[in-house]
Design a protein around this motif. Structure first.
Motif, mmCIF file in Angstrom:
data_model
loop_
_atom_site.group_PDB
_atom_site.id
_atom_site.type_symbol
_atom_site.label_atom_id
_atom_site.label_comp_id
_atom_site.label_asym_id
_atom_site.label_seq_id
_atom_site.Cartn_x
_atom_site.Cartn_y
_atom_site.Cartn_z
ATOM 1 N N VAL A 172 32.692 39.851 23.858
ATOM 2 C CA VAL A 172 33.827 40.550 23.845
ATOM 3 C C VAL A 172 34.147 41.804 22.952
ATOM 4 C CG1 VAL A 172 36.167 39.894 22.981
ATOM 5 C CG2 VAL A 172 34.639 38.277 24.060
ATOM 6 N N SER A 230 39.970 42.903 29.091
ATOM 7 C CA SER A 230 38.765 42.870 30.273
ATOM 8 C C SER A 230 37.399 43.141 29.589
ATOM 9 C CB SER A 230 38.781 41.933 31.166
ATOM 10 O OG SER A 230 39.741 40.940 30.936
ATOM 11 N N THR A 231 36.704 42.799 29.161
ATOM 12 C CA THR A 231 34.667 43.532 29.124
ATOM 13 C C THR A 231 34.109 43.118 30.312
ATOM 14 O OG1 THR A 231 34.185 41.613 28.354
ATOM 15 C CG2 THR A 231 35.038 43.093 26.853
ATOM 16 N N MET A 259 33.248 39.441 29.992
ATOM 17 C CA MET A 259 34.792 38.425 30.335
ATOM 18 C C MET A 259 35.189 38.497 32.274
ATOM 19 S SD MET A 259 36.381 40.168 27.264
ATOM 20 C CE MET A 259 38.532 38.980 27.782
ATOM 21 N N GLN A 260 34.329 40.017 32.301
ATOM 22 C CA GLN A 260 35.424 39.520 34.165
ATOM 23 C C GLN A 260 33.650 38.872 35.194
ATOM 24 O OE1 GLN A 260 36.341 43.789 35.762
ATOM 25 N NE2 GLN A 260 36.268 44.202 33.735
ATOM 26 N N LYS A 277 34.392 34.616 34.737
ATOM 27 C CA LYS A 277 36.126 34.840 35.478
ATOM 28 C C LYS A 277 35.530 35.188 37.082
ATOM 29 C CE LYS A 277 38.218 37.919 36.856
ATOM 30 N NZ LYS A 277 39.350 38.853 36.869
ATOM 31 N N LYS A 293 42.533 32.070 29.922
ATOM 32 C CA LYS A 293 41.082 33.374 28.688
ATOM 33 C C LYS A 293 40.839 32.753 27.655
ATOM 34 C CE LYS A 293 42.263 37.044 29.321
ATOM 35 N NZ LYS A 293 41.650 38.022 29.639
ATOM 36 N N GLU A 317 37.994 31.822 29.078
ATOM 37 C CA GLU A 317 37.192 33.109 29.212
ATOM 38 C C GLU A 317 36.062 33.676 28.494
ATOM 39 O OE1 GLU A 317 38.550 37.314 30.574
ATOM 40 O OE2 GLU A 317 38.639 36.001 31.959
ATOM 41 N N LEU A 318 37.039 33.405 27.074
ATOM 42 C CA LEU A 318 36.264 33.552 26.220
ATOM 43 C C LEU A 318 35.010 33.845 25.431
ATOM 44 C CD1 LEU A 318 39.162 34.695 24.129
ATOM 45 C CD2 LEU A 318 37.989 36.103 25.548
ATOM 46 N N ALA A 362 32.398 34.341 28.396
ATOM 47 C CA ALA A 362 31.926 35.354 28.385
ATOM 48 C C ALA A 362 30.474 35.760 26.417
ATOM 49 C CB ALA A 362 32.593 36.542 27.458
#
Length: 245
Positions: free
Chosen positions: A101, A123-124, A127-128, A131, A144, A147-148, A151
């Motif tokens: 992140v 989004s890094t 992260m993508q 997701k 979100k 997601e964090l 990631a």
């Protein structure tokens, strides 16, 4: 025939049974939710194995809806380095330097949101990837929030090279087109290993909206964006050392 009056204890028995039954149902629900939340973290360790080729939630959706999809897994060694450079410069210029992140970008994103300003993506690539593998597409604070940590965990467990390999093989590049090999064949009729710098930049800038942005038939705006990324990729030397050291 005399019927004995119902005692207070016998009257409370059904209530206790219902309470116990409701408690058991609640316990099962909590355990099921915990299992769903923990499953992605188990899969992160499983995906360390190089012979396992993960699929995204969008691919699963296409299968459930009987649409099918095109995805041909390819090793990162068989992807043109100019594609990796272009994707990094377009999607996550600090990919090699953060831990999943980019907290500076996230802080700016939160500040802009609180001020009611139009926000950037933020989004890094980790992260993508999280997701695409484990979550859903629509924007929400719940997604979100899930997601964090996913990631961060992915970036910690996988090497940067493995993470990029997974990302490039699950990214969507058109309706039913997943992964860089299928994308290169679909848009340019070449394998991923043979992509030119211009083709790579067009594919990279189409990633934020691959349905409306057609890398194989780019409009003027897409060509302009691709030109910017192409120039950045040419000078990306130090930014990609975690992939090509």
């Amino acid at each position: 025939m005399d019927i004995a009056p119902e005692t207070e204890e016998s009257a409370e028995a059904p209530v206790r049974r219902r309470w116990f039954g409701d408690r058991q149902v609640l316990k099962r629900i909590v355990l099921a939710v915990l299992a769903v939340l923990l499953l992605p973290y188990v899969l992160i360790f499983l995906y360390l194995l190089p012979f396992i080729h993960p699929v995204s939630t969008l691919m699963l959706r296409d299968l459930v809806l009987l649409r099918g999809y095109d995805r041909q897994w390819v090793s990162i060694d068989d992807v043109a380095p100019v594609l990796v450079q272009s994707v990094m410069m377009s999607e996550d210029g600090q990919y090699c330097f953060h831990g999943g992140v980019d907290w500076r970008e996230m802080r700016m994103l939160v500040e802009d949101t609180l001020q009611g300003q139009e926000t950037r993506g933020g989004s890094t690539i980790p992260m993508q990837t999280a997701k695409n593998l484990f979550l859903w597409n629509s924007r929400s604070f719940i997604r979100k929030g899930l997601e964090l940590p996913l990631a961060v965990a992915s970036d910690f467990v996988w090497s940067k090279r493995r993470l990029m390999e997974i990302y490039l093989n699950i990214a969507e590049w058109g309706p039913g087109i997943y992964g860089i090999e299928a994308a290169a064949q679909y848009h340019f009729k070449v394998p991923a290993a043979k992509l030119t710098r211009r083709q790579a930049s067009l594919l990279a800038v189409s990633l934020p909206n691959p349905i409306d942005r057609n890398a194989g038939k780019p409009g003027r705006g897409l060509r302009r964006l691709a030109g910017v990324i192409e120039r950045r990729a040419q000078g990306s030397g130090d930014y990609i050392k975690c992939i090509y050291d």
